[in-house]
Design a protein around this motif. Structure first.
Motif, PDB file in Angstrom:
ATOM      1  N   ARG A   1       0.808  -1.190   0.043  1.00 14.98           N
ATOM      2  CA  ARG A   1       0.187   0.090   0.236  1.00 14.98           C
ATOM      3  C   ARG A   1       0.838   1.346  -0.042  1.00 14.98           C
ATOM      4  N   LEU A   2       1.803   1.254  -0.879  1.00 12.29           N
ATOM      5  CA  LEU A   2       2.584   2.629  -1.089  1.00 12.29           C
ATOM      6  C   LEU A   2       2.323   3.408  -2.316  1.00 12.29           C
ATOM      7  N   ASP A   3       2.867   4.678  -1.838  1.00 14.25           N
ATOM      8  CA  ASP A   3       2.341   5.768  -3.185  1.00 14.25           C
ATOM      9  C   ASP A   3       3.181   5.319  -4.389  1.00 14.25           C
ATOM     10  N   GLU A   4       2.656   5.763  -5.474  1.00 16.78           N
ATOM     11  CA  GLU A   4       3.500   5.539  -6.768  1.00 16.78           C
ATOM     12  C   GLU A   4       4.793   5.912  -6.923  1.00 16.78           C
ATOM     13  N   ASP A   5       5.039   7.206  -6.449  1.00 14.44           N
ATOM     14  CA  ASP A   5       6.541   7.460  -6.543  1.00 14.44           C
ATOM     15  C   ASP A   5       7.446   6.644  -5.792  1.00 14.44           C
ATOM     16  N   VAL A   6       6.956   5.825  -4.704  1.00 15.08           N
ATOM     17  CA  VAL A   6       7.923   5.090  -3.850  1.00 15.08           C
ATOM     18  C   VAL A   6       7.856   3.717  -4.476  1.00 15.08           C
ATOM     19  N   LEU A   7       6.695   3.371  -5.067  1.00 14.21           N
ATOM     20  CA  LEU A   7       6.964   2.031  -5.824  1.00 14.21           C
ATOM     21  C   LEU A   7       8.068   2.138  -7.112  1.00 14.21           C
ATOM     22  N   THR A   8       7.991   3.419  -7.693  1.00 12.85           N
ATOM     23  CA  THR A   8       8.822   3.717  -8.959  1.00 12.85           C
ATOM     24  C   THR A   8      10.436   3.600  -8.260  1.00 12.85           C
TER      25      THR A   8
ATOM     26  N   LEU B   1      11.471   1.857  -5.591  1.00  9.97           N
ATOM     27  CA  LEU B   1      11.746   0.376  -5.268  1.00  9.97           C
ATOM     28  C   LEU B   1      12.019  -0.168  -6.710  1.00  9.97           C
ATOM     29  N   LYS B   2      11.244  -0.001  -7.737  1.00  8.34           N
ATOM     30  CA  LYS B   2      11.343  -0.796  -9.020  1.00  8.34           C
ATOM     31  C   LYS B   2      12.888  -0.257  -9.654  1.00  8.34           C
ATOM     32  N   ARG B   3      13.231   0.746  -9.357  1.00  6.03           N
ATOM     33  CA  ARG B   3      14.700   1.213  -9.852  1.00  6.03           C
ATOM     34  C   ARG B   3      15.738   0.327  -9.037  1.00  6.03           C
ATOM     35  N   LEU B   4      15.280   0.081  -7.868  1.00  6.88           N
ATOM     36  CA  LEU B   4      16.388  -0.173  -6.806  1.00  6.88           C
ATOM     37  C   LEU B   4      16.677  -1.865  -7.201  1.00  6.88           C
ATOM     38  N   GLY B   5      15.413  -2.296  -7.922  1.00  8.01           N
ATOM     39  CA  GLY B   5      15.380  -3.817  -8.191  1.00  8.01           C
ATOM     40  C   GLY B   5      14.823  -4.468  -7.369  1.00  8.01           C
ATOM     41  N   LEU B   6      13.948  -3.918  -6.500  1.00  8.07           N
ATOM     42  CA  LEU B   6      13.256  -4.517  -5.263  1.00  8.07           C
ATOM     43  C   LEU B   6      11.458  -4.573  -5.615  1.00  8.07           C
ATOM     44  N   LYS B   7      11.455  -5.900  -6.140  1.00  7.69           N
ATOM     45  CA  LYS B   7       9.970  -6.184  -6.835  1.00  7.69           C
ATOM     46  C   LYS B   7       9.122  -6.851  -6.061  1.00  7.69           C
ATOM     47  N   ARG B   8       9.644  -7.672  -5.117  1.00  5.68           N
ATOM     48  CA  ARG B   8       8.484  -8.569  -4.568  1.00  5.68           C
ATOM     49  C   ARG B   8       9.063  -8.274  -2.990  1.00  5.68           C
ATOM     50  N   LEU B   9       8.169  -8.517  -2.079  1.00  5.77           N
ATOM     51  CA  LEU B   9       8.334  -8.723  -0.667  1.00  5.77           C
ATOM     52  C   LEU B   9       9.560  -9.522  -0.357  1.00  5.77           C
ATOM     53  N   SER B  10       9.967 -10.550  -0.993  1.00 11.80           N
ATOM     54  CA  SER B  10      11.220 -11.330  -0.417  1.00 11.80           C
ATOM     55  C   SER B  10      12.439 -10.383  -0.531  1.00 11.80           C
ATOM     56  N   ASP B  11      12.391  -9.648  -1.600  1.00 17.41           N
ATOM     57  CA  ASP B  11      13.427  -8.738  -1.815  1.00 17.41           C
ATOM     58  C   ASP B  11      13.424  -7.694  -0.772  1.00 17.41           C
ATOM     59  N   LEU B  12      12.631  -7.433  -0.485  1.00 16.59           N
ATOM     60  CA  LEU B  12      12.575  -6.221   0.584  1.00 16.59           C
ATOM     61  C   LEU B  12      12.676  -6.719   2.196  1.00 16.59           C
ATOM     62  N   THR B  13      12.313  -7.802   2.279  1.00 12.08           N
ATOM     63  CA  THR B  13      12.379  -8.533   3.624  1.00 12.08           C
ATOM     64  C   THR B  13      13.676  -8.602   4.205  1.00 12.08           C
ATOM     65  N   ASP B  14      14.490  -9.429   3.253  1.00 16.43           N
ATOM     66  CA  ASP B  14      15.782  -9.613   3.771  1.00 16.43           C
ATOM     67  C   ASP B  14      16.875  -8.407   4.018  1.00 16.43           C
ATOM     68  N   ILE B  15      16.562  -7.258   3.102  1.00 17.96           N
ATOM     69  CA  ILE B  15      17.238  -5.934   3.569  1.00 17.96           C
ATOM     70  C   ILE B  15      16.668  -5.301   4.796  1.00 17.96           C
ATOM     71  N   ALA B  16      15.271  -5.349   5.013  1.00 22.47           N
ATOM     72  CA  ALA B  16      14.802  -4.770   6.174  1.00 22.47           C
ATOM     73  C   ALA B  16      15.194  -5.334   7.270  1.00 22.47           C
ATOM     74  N   SER B  17      15.174  -6.963   7.478  1.00 21.95           N
ATOM     75  CA  SER B  17      15.482  -7.311   8.417  1.00 21.95           C
ATOM     76  C   SER B  17      17.145  -7.335   9.152  1.00 21.95           C
TER      77      SER B  17
END
Length: 536
Positions: free
Chosen positions: A195-202, A204-220
């Motif tokens: 549930r993120l804003d469109e600019d935030v999704l853009t 994350l997409k440029r950073l190569g973070l496309k799925r929750l699994s990509d973000l979970t490893d970094i955030a943890s």
């Protein structure tokens, strides 16, 4: 553990606007049969032309998509039909659905623009389990011709993600003791499920973070030094973004139940409403006054049953030709006195044009406050005769206009022109005024301090003679000074202080004057003199 024990039901009305449009076709007897099978889009006007907000199945088949400009859609299908979108109507319809959805839980909340959240903690056993509860939800919405996707999860974020991006229209995420176990189920969902804003999704997409699994490893911040550096970089990038919709780390913690997510329940408020449907249209003022008196008496009984009093009343009159005449009345204090209400509305009905007659009269209290029953006393008797303070203020407000009746209240400031403010006559100040120590002030203060021409003054003292409004005054008596420093938290640093004097001239006139500044204070040139008040 307590957070994960909750059960939240997410209901996504995936095609709310189109479903409402189909309902309008079904309620219109003149609507052609099968019109919803034609390619149709709902549009809104923008600065660059009409834009598509929603499309029916036939419109989607020909290539129309949400966010597409209508001109581009007509290139794909010149015969595409249009209808105006109604976001305000969709939101009002969603609010009614939220109240209706409380049949599955103790409270429900809006998830604009097309979703609902229902707390079903310890409720599912009443429906035979969570699976049967979801089946009941889909059957109830299908009976209302609404297409929905549903999901149940321990958190609102997880339920929303499964309802919007899950592989099934019905999904159930079982309670788990750890957030990492929950993430294994949600790992394949896209980052848009947060549930993120469109600019935030853009970003994350440029950073190569496309799925929750990509973000979970970094955030943890798990194991790898490279992952730890990526986590620190991500935290720095979104560190100053306090809004959850602009910070993926906050959204991820809400989804996993690490931090609470506040939800605002929908609380239906039914305001008192009374009306009269007349057998014969009325055209004369005397008959209208009689109907108004009856409605005021009915409103009084309705308010008394609720233990409330009206602060705002709306009177609607439906004419035979379809025109609606409305009059609104806002009161200084809550009341449920029928005579008082009738008397105030009487001044607003002089310009009513009944036309061919008024067939319906409706009185509604759009704003009500708690009002306890009181034993009758002298003030109540005075109010019945229209002589109480509240009745007097209401009558003055009706005749002079809103905002014409005010009362002064002390204000925390040493400066005389700021030492008071104005507020409604019966309004509660809501706490202490924090006023300054009371000082003796002149009987009359000028609206604005007036400059005086000093003909002679002793150094750093009071003037011996001054000119004001064309007259020359010789000073014979002086009291002071009273020094008032500038309010440094509100003024600029170059504002000068004031020295106030009470003076008396040779004719016995008494004045309140002040010197603005001191010689050599470094905040301007020669000090100036002003007269601000007249002493008794």
């Amino acid at each position: 553990m307590e957070q994960l024990s909750r059960r939240i039901l997410a209901i996504w009305c995936a095609r709310l606007s189109i479903d409402r449009w189909k309902m309008s076709l079904g309620s219109d007897q003149a609507a052609p049969k099968g019109e919803d099978a034609l390619p149709t889009v709902l549009i809104t006007e923008t600065a660059h032309g009409p834009r598509i907000e929603a499309a029916n199945d036939a419109g989607l088949d020909v290539g129309a998509r949400t966010g597409m400009m209508l001109a581009d859609a007509r290139v794909l299908c010149p015969q595409i039909r249009t209808a105006p979108a109604d976001p305000a109507g969709d939101l009002a319809f969603l609010e009614r659905l939220a109240v209706w959805a409380r049949r599955w839980g103790p409270w429900s909340a809006l998830d604009p623009p097309d979703g609902l959240l229902v707390d079903i903690t310890a409720v599912s056993h009443l429906f035979g389990g969570e699976a049967r509860l979801l089946a009941d939800v889909e059957a109830a919405f299908a009976a209302r011709e609404l297409v929905v996707r549903t999901a149940i999860a321990p958190t609102a974020g997880a339920a929303w993600a499964l309802a919007h991006y899950g592989t099934r229209s019905r999904a159930i995420l079982e309670p788990t003791p750890r957030g990492r176990d929950m993430m294994r189920v949600l790992a394949d969902l896209p980052v848009a499920a947060l549930r993120l804003d469109e600019d935030v999704l853009t970003v994350l997409k440029r950073l190569g973070l496309k799925r929750l699994s990509d973000l979970t490893d970094i955030a943890s911040g798990s194991v790898d030094r490279r992952e730890a550096a990526a986590r620190d970089s991500l935290q720095r990038r979104f560190r100053n973004r306090k809004s959850p919709a602009a910070n993926p780390l906050i959204r991820l913690d809400q989804l996993l139940g690490r931090v609470p997510e506040p939800l605002l329940p929908v609380v239906p408020i039914e305001m008192p409403l009374v009306q009269r449907r007349l057998l014969e249209p009325l055209r004369h003022r005397a008959l209208l006054d009689r109907v108004l008196a009856d409605l005021a008496a009915d409103m009084t009984r309705a308010l008394e049953a609720r233990g409330e009093g009206a602060r705002r009343l709306e009177l609607g009159m439906w004419r035979v030709d379809g025109e609606v005449i409305t009059r609104q009345l806002e009161l200084a204090a809550a009341t449920r006195e029928a005579d008082h209400i009738t008397r105030l509305f009487a001044d607003r009905l002089d310009d009513v044009d009944a036309g061919f007659g008024i067939e319906t009269v409706r009185l509604r209290a759009s704003w009500a406050e708690p009002l306890a029953a009181q034993q009758g006393d002298v003030e109540a008797a005075a109010e019945r005769h229209g002589t109480s303070l509240v009745a007097c203020i209401d009558r003055l407000s009706v005749r002079l206009g809103e905002g014409a009746v005010r009362r002064p209240v002390p204000y925390a400031s040493h400066l005389p022109e700021r030492a008071q403010s104005w507020m409604p006559p019966l309004a509660n100040r809501g706490g202490s005024a924090l006023a300054v120590e009371p000082c003796e002030r002149p009987f009359k203060l000028l609206d604005r301090a007036e400059r005086i021409a000093v003909l002679y003054a002793s150094p750093d003292g009071f003037p011996q003679r001054f000119r004001w409004r064309g007259g020359v005054h010789d000073v014979v008596r002086v009291e002071g000074p009273e020094r008032i420093a500038p309010e440094w938290w509100r003024e600029r640093s170059n504002v000068r202080l004031r020295d106030y004097y009470r003076i008396e001239d040779e004719r016995g006139g008494r004045y309140w004057i002040y010197r603005h500044g001191i010689s050599g204070d470094g905040r301007g040139g020669v000090p100036e003199w002003f007269l601000q008040g007249l002493c008794a």
